[in-house]
Design an enzyme around this catalytic site. Sequence first.
Site, mmCIF file in Angstrom:
data_model
loop_
_atom_site.group_PDB
_atom_site.id
_atom_site.type_symbol
_atom_site.label_atom_id
_atom_site.label_comp_id
_atom_site.label_asym_id
_atom_site.label_seq_id
_atom_site.Cartn_x
_atom_site.Cartn_y
_atom_site.Cartn_z
ATOM 1 N N LYS A 189 0.891 -1.160 -0.038
ATOM 2 C CA LYS A 189 0.110 -0.002 -0.184
ATOM 3 C C LYS A 189 0.876 1.265 0.123
ATOM 4 C CE LYS A 189 -2.116 -1.166 4.151
ATOM 5 N NZ LYS A 189 -1.352 -2.283 4.321
ATOM 6 N N ARG B 253 -9.815 1.039 8.574
ATOM 7 C CA ARG B 253 -9.446 -0.656 8.744
ATOM 8 C C ARG B 253 -10.638 -1.386 9.482
ATOM 9 N NH1 ARG B 253 -3.386 0.503 8.944
ATOM 10 N NH2 ARG B 253 -2.316 -1.436 9.067
ATOM 11 N N ARG C 144 12.226 -5.219 5.350
ATOM 12 C CA ARG C 144 11.840 -3.607 5.020
ATOM 13 C C ARG C 144 12.654 -2.488 5.655
ATOM 14 N NH1 ARG C 144 5.875 -1.624 5.522
ATOM 15 N NH2 ARG C 144 5.899 -2.617 7.492
ATOM 16 N N ARG D 167 10.999 -0.197 11.413
ATOM 17 C CA ARG D 167 10.040 0.000 12.352
ATOM 18 C C ARG D 167 10.054 -1.204 13.477
ATOM 19 N NH1 ARG D 167 4.486 0.395 8.546
ATOM 20 N NH2 ARG D 167 3.863 -1.120 9.994
ATOM 21 N N ARG E 67 -0.773 -8.450 13.419
ATOM 22 C CA ARG E 67 -1.483 -7.393 12.311
ATOM 23 C C ARG E 67 -1.938 -8.226 11.154
ATOM 24 N NH1 ARG E 67 4.278 -4.683 11.278
ATOM 25 N NH2 ARG E 67 3.367 -3.974 9.500
HETATM 26 P P1 AP5 Z 1 4.907 -1.560 1.882
HETATM 27 O O1 AP5 Z 1 4.533 -0.818 0.717
HETATM 28 O O2 AP5 Z 1 5.621 -0.561 2.799
HETATM 29 O O3 AP5 Z 1 3.636 -2.458 2.398
HETATM 30 P P2 AP5 Z 1 2.256 -1.621 2.975
HETATM 31 O O4 AP5 Z 1 1.159 -2.612 2.582
HETATM 32 O O5 AP5 Z 1 2.249 -0.125 3.148
HETATM 33 O O6 AP5 Z 1 2.568 -2.335 4.588
HETATM 34 P P3 AP5 Z 1 2.606 -1.816 5.876
HETATM 35 O O7 AP5 Z 1 3.164 -2.677 6.954
HETATM 36 O O8 AP5 Z 1 3.025 -0.304 6.243
HETATM 37 O O9 AP5 Z 1 1.041 -2.045 6.599
HETATM 38 P P4 AP5 Z 1 0.596 -1.843 7.698
HETATM 39 O O10 AP5 Z 1 -1.058 -1.919 7.370
HETATM 40 O O11 AP5 Z 1 0.391 -3.156 8.708
HETATM 41 O O12 AP5 Z 1 1.143 -0.562 8.620
HETATM 42 P P5 AP5 Z 1 0.520 0.754 8.877
HETATM 43 O O13 AP5 Z 1 1.669 1.547 8.991
HETATM 44 O O14 AP5 Z 1 -0.690 1.168 8.157
HETATM 45 O O15 AP5 Z 1 5.647 -2.628 1.280
HETATM 46 C C1 AP5 Z 1 6.436 -3.599 2.232
HETATM 47 C C2 AP5 Z 1 7.782 -4.158 1.592
HETATM 48 O O16 AP5 Z 1 7.448 -4.812 0.476
HETATM 49 C C3 AP5 Z 1 8.618 -3.000 1.396
HETATM 50 O O17 AP5 Z 1 10.006 -3.397 1.722
HETATM 51 C C4 AP5 Z 1 8.685 -2.979 -0.174
HETATM 52 O O18 AP5 Z 1 9.739 -2.305 -0.738
HETATM 53 C C5 AP5 Z 1 8.233 -4.279 -0.542
HETATM 54 N N1 AP5 Z 1 7.285 -4.369 -1.952
HETATM 55 C C6 AP5 Z 1 6.143 -3.558 -1.919
HETATM 56 N N2 AP5 Z 1 5.445 -4.051 -2.937
HETATM 57 C C7 AP5 Z 1 6.163 -5.009 -3.704
HETATM 58 C C8 AP5 Z 1 6.126 -5.864 -4.700
HETATM 59 N N3 AP5 Z 1 4.895 -5.791 -5.353
HETATM 60 N N4 AP5 Z 1 7.021 -6.866 -4.804
HETATM 61 C C9 AP5 Z 1 8.016 -7.019 -4.130
HETATM 62 N N5 AP5 Z 1 8.199 -6.136 -3.087
HETATM 63 C C10 AP5 Z 1 7.421 -5.339 -2.548
HETATM 64 O O19 AP5 Z 1 -0.054 0.553 10.569
HETATM 65 C C11 AP5 Z 1 0.836 0.370 11.434
HETATM 66 C C12 AP5 Z 1 0.027 0.252 12.794
HETATM 67 O O20 AP5 Z 1 -0.400 1.240 13.067
HETATM 68 C C13 AP5 Z 1 -1.128 -0.985 12.835
HETATM 69 O O21 AP5 Z 1 -0.640 -2.420 13.236
HETATM 70 C C14 AP5 Z 1 -2.023 -0.344 13.837
HETATM 71 O O22 AP5 Z 1 -1.578 -0.488 15.042
HETATM 72 C C15 AP5 Z 1 -1.813 1.252 13.661
HETATM 73 N N6 AP5 Z 1 -2.940 1.632 12.772
HETATM 74 C C16 AP5 Z 1 -2.328 2.230 11.469
HETATM 75 N N7 AP5 Z 1 -3.799 2.673 10.771
HETATM 76 C C17 AP5 Z 1 -4.871 2.296 11.627
HETATM 77 C C18 AP5 Z 1 -5.899 2.357 11.419
HETATM 78 N N8 AP5 Z 1 -6.690 2.768 10.372
HETATM 79 N N9 AP5 Z 1 -7.048 1.947 12.493
HETATM 80 C C19 AP5 Z 1 -6.293 1.395 13.661
HETATM 81 N N10 AP5 Z 1 -5.020 1.182 13.894
HETATM 82 C C20 AP5 Z 1 -4.154 1.772 12.894
#
Ligand code: AP5
Length: 214
Positions: free
Chosen positions: A13, A87, A126, A160, A171
């Site tokens: 994402k 979410r 990552r 992270r 997660r």
């Molecule tokens: P990346 O693009 O970073 O993936 P992502 O989907 O953004 O993953 P996240 O881990 O950031 O998502 P998340 O939803 O767990 O975390 P968030 O910060 O939102 O890609 C991952 C890796 O793969 C990278 O190294 C990239 O280079 C590689 N890659 C990407 N695409 C690729 C491809 N096609 N092929 C190969 N490699 C690839 O949330 C963190 C925490 O915050 C949550 O656990 C929760 O506690 C809280 N939180 C955040 N939002 C909310 C909400 N709305 N409600 C409640 N709690 C929330």
Amino acid sequence: MDIILLGPPGAGKGTQAKRLEEGRGMIQLSTGDMLRSAREAGTPVGLRVRAVMDRGELVSDAIVSALIGEHLDLGGATGAIFDGYPRTQPQAEALEILLEERGRKIDHVVELVVDEEELVTRITGRFTCAKCKAPYHDELHQPKVTGVCDICGGTEFRRRPDDNEQTVRTRMAEYREKTAPILPFYEAKGLVRRVDGMASVEQVAAAIDAFLDS
Ligand code: AP5
């Protein structure tokens, strides 16, 4: 145009949101980034969410919807990319109201369809640019010049604290139990477009572009 990127942790994402931001003049609204900034700044919200995030559980709907509400002004941007929000069903409903108040609506929901086991490898390798937050990976996506961010030229990178296997599995369980069930809400509106998130970054980008340009 306002779009939602939906998919489990590591689905890509953030990677795709950054690309859309650069290529289309949109703004990325990542609640994860907002919460991490609050933690780094030591704000009251940051202090409240620290332990929840480190366990890999979801932060309360009230906190994240209030954060999103503070960032909805587009400025000169052409639209918003919601990355990691909504979410839960209450968040999806809150977003409808917040956008409606501004005369806006969701145009597309892009679901990145992925293999969860492979995502564990993606996440544990990552790292991101400390300055512009562009995402990279030890094996899958290194900067073109080692140690230098492709996007902003920054030379400092971060990992992270919640990118360890145990937290990643929590997660993912949270995604299955609380986030995937919101898909029918958007399917009923005919907004969901599915993309193979296991394809290369460029292929995923091309598939998303095809939807947005159609
Ligand atoms: P990346 O693009 O970073 O993936 P992502 O989907 O953004 O993953 P996240 O881990 O950031 O998502 P998340 O939803 O767990 O975390 P968030 O910060 O939102 O890609 C991952 C890796 O793969 C990278 O190294 C990239 O280079 C590689 N890659 C990407 N695409 C690729 C491809 N096609 N092929 C190969 N490699 C690839 O949330 C963190 C925490 O915050 C949550 O656990 C929760 O506690 C809280 N939180 C955040 N939002 C909310 C909400 N709305 N409600 C409640 N709690 C929330």
